[in-house]
Design a protein around this motif. Structure first.
Motif, PDB file in Angstrom:
ATOM      1  N   ARG A  91     -34.673 -79.118  44.241  1.00 43.83           N
ATOM      2  CA  ARG A  91     -36.395 -79.399  43.880  1.00 43.83           C
ATOM      3  C   ARG A  91     -36.998 -80.293  44.079  1.00 43.83           C
ATOM      4  N   LEU A  92     -35.882 -81.577  45.091  1.00 41.73           N
ATOM      5  CA  LEU A  92     -36.103 -82.790  45.596  1.00 41.73           C
ATOM      6  C   LEU A  92     -36.810 -82.803  47.152  1.00 41.73           C
ATOM      7  N   VAL A  93     -36.190 -81.726  47.263  1.00 44.74           N
ATOM      8  CA  VAL A  93     -36.147 -81.550  49.301  1.00 44.74           C
ATOM      9  C   VAL A  93     -37.738 -81.675  49.458  1.00 44.74           C
ATOM     10  N   LYS A  94     -38.008 -82.212  50.190  1.00 41.65           N
ATOM     11  CA  LYS A  94     -39.472 -82.046  50.872  1.00 41.65           C
ATOM     12  C   LYS A  94     -39.432 -81.435  52.181  1.00 41.65           C
ATOM     13  N   LEU A  95     -40.315 -80.412  52.059  1.00 40.22           N
ATOM     14  CA  LEU A  95     -40.054 -79.425  53.687  1.00 40.22           C
ATOM     15  C   LEU A  95     -42.106 -79.554  54.155  1.00 40.22           C
ATOM     16  N   THR A  96     -41.603 -80.140  55.757  1.00 35.86           N
ATOM     17  CA  THR A  96     -42.917 -79.211  56.237  1.00 35.86           C
ATOM     18  C   THR A  96     -42.572 -78.443  56.999  1.00 35.86           C
ATOM     19  N   ILE A  97     -43.014 -77.308  57.401  1.00 37.16           N
ATOM     20  CA  ILE A  97     -42.693 -75.940  58.307  1.00 37.16           C
ATOM     21  C   ILE A  97     -43.554 -76.495  59.185  1.00 37.16           C
ATOM     22  N   SER A  98     -43.379 -76.892  60.516  1.00 38.32           N
ATOM     23  CA  SER A  98     -44.284 -76.470  62.021  1.00 38.32           C
ATOM     24  C   SER A  98     -44.798 -75.594  62.617  1.00 38.32           C
ATOM     25  N   ARG A  99     -45.778 -74.198  63.280  1.00 37.97           N
ATOM     26  CA  ARG A  99     -45.969 -73.417  63.404  1.00 37.97           C
ATOM     27  C   ARG A  99     -46.367 -73.823  65.181  1.00 37.97           C
ATOM     28  N   SER A 100     -45.875 -72.530  65.823  1.00 42.04           N
ATOM     29  CA  SER A 100     -46.672 -73.273  67.917  1.00 42.04           C
ATOM     30  C   SER A 100     -47.864 -72.068  67.491  1.00 42.04           C
ATOM     31  N   TRP A 101     -48.672 -72.560  68.625  1.00 42.05           N
ATOM     32  CA  TRP A 101     -49.672 -71.882  68.965  1.00 42.05           C
ATOM     33  C   TRP A 101     -49.330 -70.313  68.440  1.00 42.05           C
ATOM     34  N   SER A 102     -48.619 -69.608  68.323  1.00 42.60           N
ATOM     35  CA  SER A 102     -48.685 -68.521  68.743  1.00 42.60           C
ATOM     36  C   SER A 102     -48.439 -67.760  67.260  1.00 42.60           C
ATOM     37  N   GLY A 103     -48.065 -68.710  66.163  1.00 39.20           N
ATOM     38  CA  GLY A 103     -48.042 -68.874  65.197  1.00 39.20           C
ATOM     39  C   GLY A 103     -46.225 -68.534  64.549  1.00 39.20           C
ATOM     40  N   LYS A 104     -45.497 -68.886  65.167  1.00 41.79           N
ATOM     41  CA  LYS A 104     -43.855 -68.945  65.048  1.00 41.79           C
ATOM     42  C   LYS A 104     -43.924 -69.642  64.019  1.00 41.79           C
ATOM     43  N   VAL A 105     -42.888 -70.359  63.763  1.00 42.33           N
ATOM     44  CA  VAL A 105     -42.198 -71.181  63.075  1.00 42.33           C
ATOM     45  C   VAL A 105     -41.646 -71.596  64.465  1.00 42.33           C
ATOM     46  N   ALA A 106     -41.551 -73.408  64.550  1.00 42.65           N
ATOM     47  CA  ALA A 106     -41.362 -73.837  65.724  1.00 42.65           C
ATOM     48  C   ALA A 106     -40.364 -75.355  65.559  1.00 42.65           C
ATOM     49  N   ALA A 107     -40.785 -75.745  63.983  1.00 41.73           N
ATOM     50  CA  ALA A 107     -40.020 -76.693  64.267  1.00 41.73           C
ATOM     51  C   ALA A 107     -40.088 -76.573  62.376  1.00 41.73           C
ATOM     52  N   CYS A 108     -39.411 -77.756  61.779  1.00 42.21           N
ATOM     53  CA  CYS A 108     -39.668 -78.347  60.525  1.00 42.21           C
ATOM     54  C   CYS A 108     -39.227 -79.569  59.676  1.00 42.21           C
ATOM     55  N   SER A 109     -39.650 -79.926  59.212  1.00 40.59           N
ATOM     56  CA  SER A 109     -39.305 -81.316  58.632  1.00 40.59           C
ATOM     57  C   SER A 109     -38.932 -81.607  57.070  1.00 40.59           C
ATOM     58  N   ALA A 110     -37.443 -82.474  56.721  1.00 46.00           N
ATOM     59  CA  ALA A 110     -37.153 -82.057  55.516  1.00 46.00           C
ATOM     60  C   ALA A 110     -36.484 -83.383  55.129  1.00 46.00           C
ATOM     61  N   THR A 111     -36.702 -84.170  53.748  1.00 43.77           N
ATOM     62  CA  THR A 111     -37.122 -85.379  53.046  1.00 43.77           C
ATOM     63  C   THR A 111     -36.290 -85.196  51.931  1.00 43.77           C
ATOM     64  N   ALA A 112     -35.054 -86.101  51.457  1.00 40.38           N
ATOM     65  CA  ALA A 112     -34.496 -85.956  50.098  1.00 40.38           C
ATOM     66  C   ALA A 112     -33.365 -87.051  50.093  1.00 40.38           C
ATOM     67  N   PRO A 113     -33.783 -87.674  48.714  1.00 41.57           N
ATOM     68  CA  PRO A 113     -32.360 -89.185  48.179  1.00 41.57           C
ATOM     69  C   PRO A 113     -31.379 -88.586  48.743  1.00 41.57           C
ATOM     70  N   ILE A 114     -30.099 -88.538  48.842  1.00 36.36           N
ATOM     71  CA  ILE A 114     -29.323 -88.612  48.794  1.00 36.36           C
ATOM     72  C   ILE A 114     -28.394 -89.664  48.023  1.00 36.36           C
ATOM     73  N   THR A 115     -28.017 -89.058  46.825  1.00 34.14           N
ATOM     74  CA  THR A 115     -26.841 -90.361  46.437  1.00 34.14           C
ATOM     75  C   THR A 115     -25.282 -90.206  46.411  1.00 34.14           C
ATOM     76  N   TRP A 116     -25.062 -91.186  46.002  1.00 36.64           N
ATOM     77  CA  TRP A 116     -23.215 -91.776  46.443  1.00 36.64           C
ATOM     78  C   TRP A 116     -22.841 -90.876  45.241  1.00 36.64           C
ATOM     79  N   LYS A 117     -21.440 -89.641  44.769  1.00 38.98           N
ATOM     80  CA  LYS A 117     -21.033 -90.106  44.325  1.00 38.98           C
ATOM     81  C   LYS A 117     -19.883 -90.697  43.174  1.00 38.98           C
ATOM     82  N   ARG A 118     -20.000 -91.086  42.053  1.00 34.46           N
ATOM     83  CA  ARG A 118     -19.961 -91.966  41.174  1.00 34.46           C
ATOM     84  C   ARG A 118     -18.070 -91.418  40.847  1.00 34.46           C
TER      85      ARG A 118
END
Length: 118
Positions: A91-118
């Motif tokens: 739920r905390l992962v932020k995704l951005t998907i980009s498409r090529s000029w033809s409309g096909k998925v070409a790339a994505c970007s994902a950002t998330a907070p990662i926590t150390w295990k205690r």
């Protein structure tokens, strides 16, 4: 000839990796993946850019592959520091998907907070 050069430039620009954090230096994870990391006391924030080599990628497949790539990079960074991380909260992962000029998925970007295990 100039028209062909302009078309090639436009096509390559449409397939570039999204860069929401353009001011940060990206590190290379593999041929299709770049990442940047910001360490905080309880873990780190990870941003991954992933390029697809397949010609046709569905949005759902792209989402799953992007999240898996984020997890792989996070685990690799934790292993380098000889630490374990908590499972990544989807739920905390932020995704951005980009498409090529033809409309096909070409790339994505994902950002998330990662926590150390205690």
């Amino acid at each position: 000839m100039k028209v062909l050069a302009a078309m090639a430039c436009l096509v390559s620009a449409a397939c570039t990796t999204p860069m929401p954090h353009a001011d940060r230096q990206m590190s290379t994870y593999d041929m299709d993946t770049e990442y940047t990391v910001e360490y905080v006391p309880d873990g780190f924030t990870l941003m991954v850019n992933y390029r697809y080599q397949q010609f046709t990628v569905r949005s759902s497949s792209a989402e799953a592959a992007c999240k898996a790539t984020l997890a792989n990079v996070a685990n690799s960074l934790a292993e380098r520091r000889q630490r374990q991380i908590d499972p990544i909260d989807g739920r905390l992962v932020k995704l951005t998907i980009s498409r090529s000029w033809s409309g096909k998925v070409a790339a994505c970007s994902a950002t998330a907070p990662i926590t150390w295990k205690r």
